[in-house]
Scaffold this active site. Structure first.
Site, PDB file in Angstrom:
ATOM      1  N   HIS A 162       4.674   3.044  -0.516  1.00 27.95           N
ATOM      2  CA  HIS A 162       5.654   1.989  -0.836  1.00 27.95           C
ATOM      3  C   HIS A 162       5.013   0.980  -1.771  1.00 27.95           C
ATOM      4  CE1 HIS A 162       3.456   0.187   2.511  1.00 27.95           C
ATOM      5  NE2 HIS A 162       4.031  -0.976   2.318  1.00 27.95           N
ATOM      6  N   HIS A 167       4.228  -2.218  -1.841  1.00 27.83           N
ATOM      7  CA  HIS A 167       3.426  -3.409  -1.554  1.00 27.83           C
ATOM      8  C   HIS A 167       2.038  -3.329  -2.195  1.00 27.83           C
ATOM      9  CE1 HIS A 167       6.064  -4.602   2.129  1.00 27.83           C
ATOM     10  NE2 HIS A 167       6.545  -5.048   0.983  1.00 27.83           N
ATOM     11  N   ASP A 218      -0.914  -4.210  -1.395  1.00 26.42           N
ATOM     12  CA  ASP A 218      -2.083  -3.727  -0.655  1.00 26.42           C
ATOM     13  C   ASP A 218      -2.053  -2.199  -0.459  1.00 26.42           C
ATOM     14  OD1 ASP A 218       0.082  -4.197   1.155  1.00 26.42           O
ATOM     15  OD2 ASP A 218      -1.297  -4.114   2.844  1.00 26.42           O
ATOM     16  N   HIS A 219      -1.064  -1.538  -1.059  1.00 26.32           N
ATOM     17  CA  HIS A 219      -0.999  -0.068  -1.027  1.00 26.32           C
ATOM     18  C   HIS A 219      -1.093   0.564  -2.417  1.00 26.32           C
ATOM     19  CE1 HIS A 219       0.187   0.265   3.291  1.00 26.32           C
ATOM     20  NE2 HIS A 219       0.360  -1.020   3.059  1.00 26.32           N
ATOM     21  N   HIS A 242      10.732  -0.724   6.503  1.00 29.67           N
ATOM     22  CA  HIS A 242       9.729  -1.720   6.090  1.00 29.67           C
ATOM     23  C   HIS A 242      10.035  -2.156   4.655  1.00 29.67           C
ATOM     24  CE1 HIS A 242       5.820  -3.677   5.750  1.00 29.67           C
ATOM     25  NE2 HIS A 242       5.506  -2.920   4.710  1.00 29.67           N
ATOM     26  N   ASP A 296       3.246   1.876   6.055  1.00 25.82           N
ATOM     27  CA  ASP A 296       3.514   0.753   6.972  1.00 25.82           C
ATOM     28  C   ASP A 296       4.777   0.970   7.792  1.00 25.82           C
ATOM     29  OD1 ASP A 296       1.270  -0.541   6.090  1.00 25.82           O
ATOM     30  OD2 ASP A 296       2.338  -2.070   4.923  1.00 25.82           O
ATOM     31  N   HIS A 306      -2.968   0.422   8.530  1.00 26.11           N
ATOM     32  CA  HIS A 306      -3.635  -0.813   8.963  1.00 26.11           C
ATOM     33  C   HIS A 306      -4.279  -0.635  10.338  1.00 26.11           C
ATOM     34  CE1 HIS A 306      -2.142  -3.744   5.931  1.00 26.11           C
ATOM     35  NE2 HIS A 306      -1.073  -2.957   5.875  1.00 26.11           N
TER      36      HIS A 306
END
Ligand SMILES: [Zn+2]
Length: 255
Positions: free
Chosen positions: A54, A56, A58-59, A112, A129, A167
């Site tokens: 996805h 975001h 941090d991905h 999410h 996530d 995570h």
């Protein structure tokens, strides 16, 4: 069985490296290129593709730099805008890496984020996530209805499926799971096992679907104990699994 290495990034992210013969690897959700490039070089690994779940940061934050350096394709959800992605994917697509003997099926799992996808194959699930050990992702863009359906897709996978979440949230999630089901022995056992792993600085992951079905309140919304706890929290009777999920999700957000 595939070998999967982990790279730690940011506070608590895991970037997964799916390994094949000849030191070839597929990289899942590289939010930061720095620790990935370091590990690739330290172990003389040769990346052949990047998979994103996805949009975001941090991905996907490290995807462009790694793809540029190694000239490799970047797969990701067709329904999300991710600059680095040049191989857009939809539900049911197969991503195949013959040299790794790896074939992954794309699952559309909104909730999410609106276009979130997961990758399933070789008895392994890379779920970004959407699902965490003992918990699930927050509803940033999707609805409780969508997330309930997405988690049901995961629950339908074989119990042996190894679950590679993005995570290290396990202990915090299990603390909440225990608030929902104080009598659930499996949660107590998993907390002890996880504390031991974390004391050795090992990831709590991968989890597996059999374990998640025993401890994860978001996969247990049909269980009487979880329904009762959700009704007590929301001070009203809840007449559907979606309503139970939504109550548990709200409870976790405030926990
Ligand atoms: Zn996210």
């Amino acid at each position: 069985m595939i070998e999967v290495l982990h790279v730690e990034a940011f506070e608590d992210n895991y970037i997964w490296l799916i390994c094949g013969q000849n030191k070839e690897v597929v990289i899942v959700d590289p939010g930061d290129e720095t620790p990935v490039l370091k590990q690739l070089s330290a172990q003389s690994l040769k990346p052949i593709a990047i998979l994103c779940t996805h949009h975001h940061y941090d991905h996907v934050g490290g995807a462009a730099a790694i793809a540029h350096q190694y000239q490799i394709p970047v797969y990701g959800p067709a329904m999300e805008k991710i600059a680095a992605v040049n191989k857009p994917l939809n539900e049911g697509d197969l991503v195949e890496f013959p040299s790794l003997d790896l074939s992954l099926r794309v699952l559309s799992v909104p909730g999410h984020t609106r276009g979130h996808i997961a990758y399933y194959g070789q008895d392994s699930l890379f779920c970004g996530d959407t699902l965490f050990s003992g918990g699930c992702g927050r509803l940033f863009e999707g609805t409780a209805e969508q997330m309930t359906a997405s988690l049901a897709k995961f629950a339908a996978l074989p119990d042996t499926t190894r679950v590679y979440c993005a995570h290290e949230y396990t202990l915090a999630n299990l603390k909440f799971a225990l608030a929902v089901e104080p009598e659930n022995e499996h949660i107590h056992e998993l907390i002890s096992a996880t504390q031991a792993k974390r004391a050795r600085f090992e990831p709590s992951l991968p989890s597996d679907m059999a374990s998640e079905k025993k401890v994860n309140p978001f996969l247990r919304i049909h269980e009487k104990s979880v329904i009762n706890a959700a009704e007590v929290y929301s001070k009203q009777p809840l007449d559907s699994e979606v309503a139970v999920f939504a109550a548990i999700r709200r409870w976790k957000d405030d926990f």
